[in-house]
Design an enzyme around this catalytic site. Structure first.
Site, short mmCIF file in Angstrom:
data_model
loop_
_atom_site.label_atom_id
_atom_site.label_comp_id
_atom_site.label_asym_id
_atom_site.label_seq_id
_atom_site.Cartn_x
_atom_site.Cartn_y
_atom_site.Cartn_z
N GLY A 155 0.82 -1.21 0.00
CA GLY A 155 0.00 0.00 0.00
C GLY A 155 0.85 1.26 0.00
O GLY A 155 0.53 2.25 -0.66
N THR A 156 1.94 1.22 0.74
CA THR A 156 2.83 2.38 0.80
C THR A 156 3.35 2.73 -0.60
O THR A 156 3.37 3.90 -1.00
CB THR A 156 4.02 2.08 1.74
OG1 THR A 156 3.51 1.79 3.03
CG2 THR A 156 5.00 3.23 1.81
N GLN A 214 -7.23 0.67 4.27
CA GLN A 214 -8.04 0.09 5.35
C GLN A 214 -9.44 -0.27 4.89
O GLN A 214 -10.09 -1.14 5.48
CB GLN A 214 -8.12 1.07 6.53
CG GLN A 214 -6.84 1.22 7.31
CD GLN A 214 -6.43 -0.06 8.05
OE1 GLN A 214 -7.25 -0.90 8.40
NE2 GLN A 214 -5.14 -0.22 8.29
N HIS A 227 -2.38 -7.45 2.21
CA HIS A 227 -2.32 -8.09 3.53
C HIS A 227 -3.36 -7.58 4.51
O HIS A 227 -3.52 -8.13 5.59
CB HIS A 227 -0.90 -8.01 4.12
CG HIS A 227 -0.48 -6.67 4.63
ND1 HIS A 227 -0.53 -6.35 5.97
CD2 HIS A 227 0.01 -5.57 4.01
CE1 HIS A 227 -0.08 -5.11 6.15
NE2 HIS A 227 0.26 -4.62 4.98
N THR A 240 9.86 -7.19 -12.08
CA THR A 240 9.24 -8.51 -12.23
C THR A 240 8.19 -8.70 -11.14
O THR A 240 8.44 -8.43 -9.96
CB THR A 240 10.32 -9.61 -12.12
OG1 THR A 240 11.29 -9.36 -13.13
CG2 THR A 240 9.71 -10.99 -12.31
N CYS A 274 5.70 3.98 17.03
CA CYS A 274 6.97 3.87 17.73
C CYS A 274 8.09 4.05 16.72
O CYS A 274 8.28 3.22 15.85
CB CYS A 274 7.10 2.51 18.40
SG CYS A 274 8.62 2.30 19.31
N1 PLP Z 1 -2.38 3.41 4.31
C1 PLP Z 1 -3.07 3.04 5.40
C2 PLP Z 1 -4.32 3.76 5.75
C3 PLP Z 1 -2.62 1.98 6.18
O1 PLP Z 1 -3.30 1.62 7.28
C4 PLP Z 1 -1.41 1.31 5.82
C5 PLP Z 1 -0.87 0.23 6.65
O2 PLP Z 1 -1.17 0.10 7.82
C6 PLP Z 1 -0.75 1.73 4.65
C7 PLP Z 1 -1.25 2.78 3.93
C8 PLP Z 1 0.50 1.05 4.20
O3 PLP Z 1 0.21 -0.21 3.65
P1 PLP Z 1 1.38 -1.30 3.53
O4 PLP Z 1 1.55 -1.90 4.88
O5 PLP Z 1 0.85 -2.31 2.55
O6 PLP Z 1 2.57 -0.61 3.02
#
Ligand code: PLP
Length: 415
Positions: A102-103, A211, A233, A269, A357
């Site tokens: 997600g990041t 989320q 995940h 890949t 943290c």
């Molecule tokens: N955005 C939100 C709202 C999240 O809660 C999270 C992870 O907790 C992320 C982005 C990042 O996702 P990832 O853990 O797949 O990088």
């Protein structure tokens, strides 16, 4: 205090070949349970997801970009997953790119629009309660690339108002980024209305739906979204795979250049097994979604009700109704957040706090600070997040264990 032996059941769960989905089939007494209530952090791989992935972790190891039959089979598996995602998002498969998490999806979305439109304008609008994946990305654009960022106000529940978005828009605004649902307090934003406003004003709209992915409707047309980020995940796919949706004709350039995989949207890949798992998981999550959400909501409401009734000086954070179905979050006064989490772990409940943290120092939650919590309150958050693999019995156990642990910690503090 109950006779819980912290080691035994946790180890049993860890070794169970079929994962947490089979918790309810085990013959353990209430006291010996280990209840996982941290689904906002991550989820167990669904057994059907793992089954779909297995061939691509073993015999089907071809590179999807190779021309031979190994490659073709891997490519076909990816395209099937792309169609599965596109069906849930109501978009064309060509508008979907698989990423690493997600990041990464948030990074690619925001930076890709910013760089594509940097000659048109350099103003970005977001909220102070976004995940760091968004906040750090816009901060870097501001500090190093000459962009200007406006952070919208949020109310006591963490909700953004569409009127405030309208007021913040400027002729040089190129992007609005507002999350679909908050990770710390569960609050759901009026995404469709914000998206409609952005469309009317010709501004690109991105939402971090990480989320929301397993629980809320993801139809990108109904939501008026131009870019969306998801993470596998969080809805029972494995870690290491995400989704980036980019609406056709959105001004956007890829920030991950290389071999041109994923229609040139994300070179590198592909994680074939992870992608196959994500495709299966999103389909499972959105089948009978509302019935599953109703069950989650009922269990969550029982948990919240029980905690608020039994414990003084505990406050629910986030919106009372406009929140993720399995999400419960609190500020627990006069209790150290870390002690509470460790105490709960010893009593067989996996929970989390809102405090991040970093470098060993506990910092107050930026989300709780933004909704008006004091520094002390922003450091005493408790988050309990339920998933489809939780049973009513587990939640009943937690509803009894959480108040007991809080009361015990407060008692210790007084003596
Ligand atoms: N955005 C939100 C709202 C999240 O809660 C999270 C992870 O907790 C992320 C982005 C990042 O996702 P990832 O853990 O797949 O990088």
């Amino acid at each position: 205090m109950g006779g819980y032996n912290p080691g035994s059941h946790a180890i049993q769960a860890h070794n169970a070949p079929t994962g947490a989905f089979f918790f309810d089939e085990r013959s353990v007494s209430m006291e010996k349970r280990y209840v996982y209530l941290d689904h906002s952090a991550t989820t167990a791989i669904h057994p059907d997801v793992l089954e779909a992935m297995m061939p691509y972790l073993t015999d089907e190891y071809g590179n999807p970009n190779s021309l031979h039959r190994y490659g073709q089979r891997a490519q076909r598996a990816i395209e099937k997953a792309r169609r599965q995602v596109a069906a849930v998002l109501n978009c064309s498969p060509r508008e979907i790119a698989f990423t690493g998490c997600g990041t990464e999806s948030d990074n690619l979305a925001i930076r890709g629009v910013a760089f594509a439109l940097r000659d048109k304008g350099r103003h970005i609008i977001t909220t102070p309660i976004e995940h760091k994946a968004v906040l750090q990305t816009v901060k870097q654009l501001e500090e190093h690339f000459g962009f200007e960022v406006t952070y919208l106000p949020v109310d006591e529940y963490g909700r953004v108002s569409v009127d405030d978005v309208a007021r913040a828009l400027r002729p040089d605004t190129i992007l609005v980024s507002v999350m679909y649902a908050n990770n710390e307090i569960g609050t759901i934003q009026p995404i469709a209305d914000i998206g409609a406003l952005c469309r009317e004003r010709g501004v690109v709209f991105h939402t971090d739906a990480v989320q929301a992915g397993g629980y809320l409707p993801l139809d990108v047309d109904a939501l008026n979204v131009d870019l969306m980020a998801l993470s596998g995940h969080k809805f029972h796919a494995p870690k290491g795979v995400g989704v980036l949706y980019v609406r056709r004709r959105t001004p956007w350039i890829s920030m991950m250049t290389g071999g041109g995989q994923e229609h040139g949207m994300r070179s590198g890949t592909q994680n074939v097994a992870g992608i196959v798992g994500l495709g299966a998981a999103i389909e499972i999550a959105h089948t009978d979604r509302e019935a599953k959400n109703a069950r989650l909501r009922a269990m969550r409401d029982h948990l919240v009700g029980s905690i608020l009734e039994q414990v003084d000086d505990v406050q629910l954070t986030g919106h009372p109704t406009e929140r993720l179905p399995g999400h419960a979050s609190f500020v627990v006064s006069n209790v150290d957040a870390d002690s509470l989490l460790l105490g709960l772990d010893l009593e067989g409940v996996a929970a989390s706090s809102g405090s991040a943290c970093s470098s060993g120092a506990i910092t107050p939650s930026h989300v709780l600070s933004a909704i008006g919590a004091t520094k002390r309150e922003a450091m005493s958050a408790l988050r309990l997040t339920l998933g489809d693999d939780n049973t009513e019995e587990e939640v009943a156990y937690a509803a009894e264990a959480v108040p007991r642990v809080i009361q015990r910690l407060r008692q210790y503090a007084r003596t």
